[in-house]
Design a protein around this motif. Structure first.
Motif, PDB file in Angstrom:
ATOM      1  N   LYS A  68      41.340  12.197  29.830  1.00 14.52           N
ATOM      2  CA  LYS A  68      40.334  11.963  30.872  1.00 14.52           C
ATOM      3  C   LYS A  68      40.089  10.477  31.088  1.00 14.52           C
ATOM      4  O   LYS A  68      39.871  10.038  32.217  1.00 14.52           O
ATOM      5  CB  LYS A  68      39.027  12.690  30.521  1.00 14.52           C
TER       6      LYS A  68
ATOM      7  N   ASN B 156      24.491  21.247  30.578  1.00 14.28           N
ATOM      8  CA  ASN B 156      25.673  20.577  31.130  1.00 14.28           C
ATOM      9  C   ASN B 156      26.193  21.386  32.321  1.00 14.28           C
ATOM     10  O   ASN B 156      25.989  22.603  32.391  1.00 14.28           O
ATOM     11  CB  ASN B 156      26.770  20.471  30.068  1.00 14.28           C
TER      12      ASN B 156
ATOM     13  N   LEU C 241      40.164  23.323  29.898  1.00 18.69           N
ATOM     14  CA  LEU C 241      40.704  22.344  28.956  1.00 18.69           C
ATOM     15  C   LEU C 241      39.820  22.380  27.712  1.00 18.69           C
ATOM     16  O   LEU C 241      38.605  22.170  27.797  1.00 18.69           O
ATOM     17  CB  LEU C 241      40.664  20.953  29.605  1.00 18.69           C
TER      18      LEU C 241
ATOM     19  N   THR D 217      33.478  13.052  35.642  1.00 20.19           N
ATOM     20  CA  THR D 217      32.584  12.908  34.495  1.00 20.19           C
ATOM     21  C   THR D 217      32.841  14.034  33.514  1.00 20.19           C
ATOM     22  O   THR D 217      33.385  15.076  33.861  1.00 20.19           O
ATOM     23  CB  THR D 217      31.096  12.976  34.913  1.00 20.19           C
ATOM     24  N   THR D 218      32.408  13.796  32.274  1.00 15.96           N
ATOM     25  CA  THR D 218      32.452  14.845  31.251  1.00 15.96           C
ATOM     26  C   THR D 218      31.177  14.777  30.420  1.00 15.96           C
ATOM     27  O   THR D 218      30.572  13.704  30.281  1.00 15.96           O
ATOM     28  CB  THR D 218      33.683  14.697  30.328  1.00 15.96           C
ATOM     29  N   GLY D 219      30.801  15.924  29.876  1.00 15.10           N
ATOM     30  CA  GLY D 219      29.638  15.970  29.001  1.00 15.10           C
ATOM     31  C   GLY D 219      29.969  15.639  27.554  1.00 15.10           C
ATOM     32  O   GLY D 219      29.082  15.665  26.703  1.00 15.10           O
TER      33      GLY D 219
ATOM     34  N   LYS E  80      24.216  15.756  34.296  1.00 15.77           N
ATOM     35  CA  LYS E  80      24.911  15.963  35.580  1.00 15.77           C
ATOM     36  C   LYS E  80      23.977  16.525  36.641  1.00 15.77           C
ATOM     37  O   LYS E  80      24.268  16.410  37.833  1.00 15.77           O
ATOM     38  CB  LYS E  80      26.130  16.864  35.373  1.00 15.77           C
TER      39      LYS E  80
ATOM     40  N   THR F 113      32.272  21.998  28.324  1.00 17.09           N
ATOM     41  CA  THR F 113      31.938  23.376  28.713  1.00 17.09           C
ATOM     42  C   THR F 113      32.480  24.409  27.718  1.00 17.09           C
ATOM     43  O   THR F 113      31.696  25.228  27.205  1.00 17.09           O
ATOM     44  CB  THR F 113      32.418  23.649  30.150  1.00 17.09           C
TER      45      THR F 113
ATOM     46  N   LEU G 237      32.556  21.589  36.197  1.00 19.02           N
ATOM     47  CA  LEU G 237      33.191  22.036  37.441  1.00 19.02           C
ATOM     48  C   LEU G 237      34.539  22.643  37.101  1.00 19.02           C
ATOM     49  O   LEU G 237      35.305  22.072  36.314  1.00 19.02           O
ATOM     50  CB  LEU G 237      33.401  20.846  38.378  1.00 19.02           C
TER      51      LEU G 237
ATOM     52  N   SER H  26      39.701  27.517  37.845  1.00 13.64           N
ATOM     53  CA  SER H  26      40.689  28.457  37.295  1.00 13.64           C
ATOM     54  C   SER H  26      39.939  29.669  36.753  1.00 13.64           C
ATOM     55  O   SER H  26      39.818  29.862  35.536  1.00 13.64           O
ATOM     56  CB  SER H  26      41.512  27.787  36.197  1.00 13.64           C
TER      57      SER H  26
HETATM   58  C1  LIG Z   1      36.857  21.321  41.922  1.00 14.29           C
HETATM   59  C2  LIG Z   1      37.246  21.140  40.484  1.00 14.29           C
HETATM   60  C3  LIG Z   1      37.910  22.149  39.814  1.00 14.29           C
HETATM   61  C4  LIG Z   1      38.252  22.007  38.475  1.00 14.29           C
HETATM   62  N1  LIG Z   1      38.867  23.038  37.823  1.00 14.29           N
HETATM   63  C5  LIG Z   1      39.049  22.971  36.478  1.00 14.29           C
HETATM   64  C6  LIG Z   1      39.510  24.107  35.755  1.00 14.29           C
HETATM   65  O1  LIG Z   1      39.742  25.175  36.320  1.00 14.29           O
HETATM   66  N2  LIG Z   1      39.655  24.001  34.418  1.00 14.29           N
HETATM   67  C7  LIG Z   1      39.361  22.836  33.751  1.00 14.29           C
HETATM   68  O2  LIG Z   1      39.491  22.793  32.518  1.00 14.29           O
HETATM   69  N3  LIG Z   1      38.926  21.750  34.423  1.00 14.29           N
HETATM   70  C8  LIG Z   1      38.738  21.791  35.764  1.00 14.29           C
HETATM   71  N4  LIG Z   1      38.257  20.699  36.436  1.00 14.29           N
HETATM   72  C9  LIG Z   1      38.032  19.456  35.690  1.00 14.29           C
HETATM   73  C10 LIG Z   1      36.702  19.486  34.911  1.00 14.29           C
HETATM   74  O3  LIG Z   1      35.626  19.515  35.811  1.00 14.29           O
HETATM   75  C11 LIG Z   1      36.609  18.272  34.007  1.00 14.29           C
HETATM   76  O4  LIG Z   1      37.471  18.478  32.888  1.00 14.29           O
HETATM   77  C12 LIG Z   1      35.213  17.956  33.522  1.00 14.29           C
HETATM   78  O5  LIG Z   1      35.245  16.780  32.758  1.00 14.29           O
HETATM   79  C13 LIG Z   1      34.607  19.086  32.713  1.00 14.29           C
HETATM   80  O6  LIG Z   1      33.296  18.737  32.356  1.00 14.29           O
HETATM   81  P1  LIG Z   1      32.758  18.946  30.878  1.00 14.29           P
HETATM   82  O7  LIG Z   1      33.655  18.164  29.939  1.00 14.29           O
HETATM   83  O8  LIG Z   1      31.364  18.372  30.911  1.00 14.29           O
HETATM   84  O9  LIG Z   1      32.798  20.397  30.623  1.00 14.29           O
HETATM   85  C14 LIG Z   1      37.926  20.802  37.795  1.00 14.29           C
HETATM   86  C15 LIG Z   1      37.273  19.785  38.477  1.00 14.29           C
HETATM   87  C16 LIG Z   1      36.928  19.953  39.802  1.00 14.29           C
HETATM   88  C17 LIG Z   1      36.201  18.848  40.522  1.00 14.29           C
END
Ligand SMILES: Cc1cc2nc3c(=O)[nH]c(=O)nc-3n(C[C@H](O)[C@H](O)[C@H](O)COP(=O)(O)O)c2cc1C
Length: 243
Positions: free
Chosen positions: A95, A32, A51, A85-87, A106, A56, A35, A38
């Motif tokens: 979301k 996965n 989150l 998108t989310t995994g 992805k 992730t 993005l 933080s």
């Molecule tokens: C540029 C960018 C920065 C992001 N920064 C954060 C972050 O710092 N922390 C966070 O939880 N989500 C952040 N997000 C949102 C996550 O990418 C989003 O929750 C995503 O669904 C996570 O993918 P996952 O569920 O497959 O892990 C960010 C998104 C983008 C595009």
């Protein structure tokens, strides 16, 4: 006296940090990409703010390994297609309300390329100029003071095990240094993307300190590798980092 400042309550506090593309391993062995931005580094440790409901942190807390792939400022075309998108196969309500959808692959959706890691199962992202293989060392539920949101965010400490950098970012004549004039990180500021200004803002007093002086913090917790040696062959010349 004229007021120069106002009191506001920003809904987000994304003041401008580098974009990290975290690769982790799903339960079925696929990879996965999460993005995020933080993130901050101290020594050879990185703190990641995520989150908790995202795939992730779910993968990271289960497998304890990841790769932190840093995006450069010319990589936005890979990022936008996988942004909403989310995994997680079940998309959390928050979301769903933001327009996110489940994505099982992805790498395919973004057009990014898997590159095998040396020390951890998740792959590196070949297009990223910096790739850090890492393992989880600690985690902390955030917002423990707020009963209705306790643990919705998690701070995860990871230990950098091995750092891969594209050769053109390396400082000539040094075994272990990045040339900051060449490293062009992608910065996210309040949901928009920026690069760094082409030139230094000003000369830096901090920059007069030799980088190797910080080795006191980082020497014991890295996996021994070529770049850790006192002398390495650096292409044309044998180089030694300053004491
Ligand atoms: C540029 C960018 C920065 C992001 N920064 C954060 C972050 O710092 N922390 C966070 O939880 N989500 C952040 N997000 C949102 C996550 O990418 C989003 O929750 C995503 O669904 C996570 O993918 P996952 O569920 O497959 O892990 C960010 C998104 C983008 C595009």
């Amino acid at each position: 006296m004229t007021e120069t400042h106002s009191i506001i309550t920003p809904a987000i506090m994304y003041w401008g940090t580098p974009v990290v593309m975290i690769t982790t391993e799903n339960e079925d062995g696929t990879a996965n990409i999460g993005l995020m931005s933080s993130a901050w580094w101290l020594g050879h440790r990185c703190i990641l703010g995520l989150l908790s409901a995202s795939q992730t942190p779910i993968n990271l807390l289960r497998t304890r390994t990841c790769v932190l792939n840093l995006a450069s400022d010319d990589m936005v075309h890979y990022i936008n297609p996988i942004t909403k998108t989310t995994g997680t196969p079940v998309v959390p309500q928050l979301k769903q309300d933001l327009g996110y959808e489940y994505c099982s692959d992805k790498f395919r959706l973004s057009g990014l390329t898997r590159q095998a890691s040396d020390l951890v199962p998740p792959p590196r992202i070949a297009e990223c100029p910096v790739q850090m293989e890492a393992e989880l060392t600690n985690s902390m539920e955030m917002m423990q003071d707020l009963p209705d949101r306790k643990g919705a965010l998690v701070a995860i400490e990871v230990k950098i095990l091995r750092t891969h950098v594209r050769n053109d970012l390396r400082m000539a004549g040094h075994a272990n240094r990045i040339d900051p004039d060449r490293w062009r990180p992608l910065i996210m500021s309040f949901q928009e993307f920026y690069g760094l200004a082409p030139r230094k803002a000003d000369s830096s007093e901090l920059g007069t300190i030799k980088e190797e002086n910080y080795r006191v913090l980082t020497r014991s917790d890295v996996v021994k590798q070529g770049g850790d040696m006192d002398k390495v062959k650096d292409g044309e010349a044998t180089v030694v980092d300053e004491e």
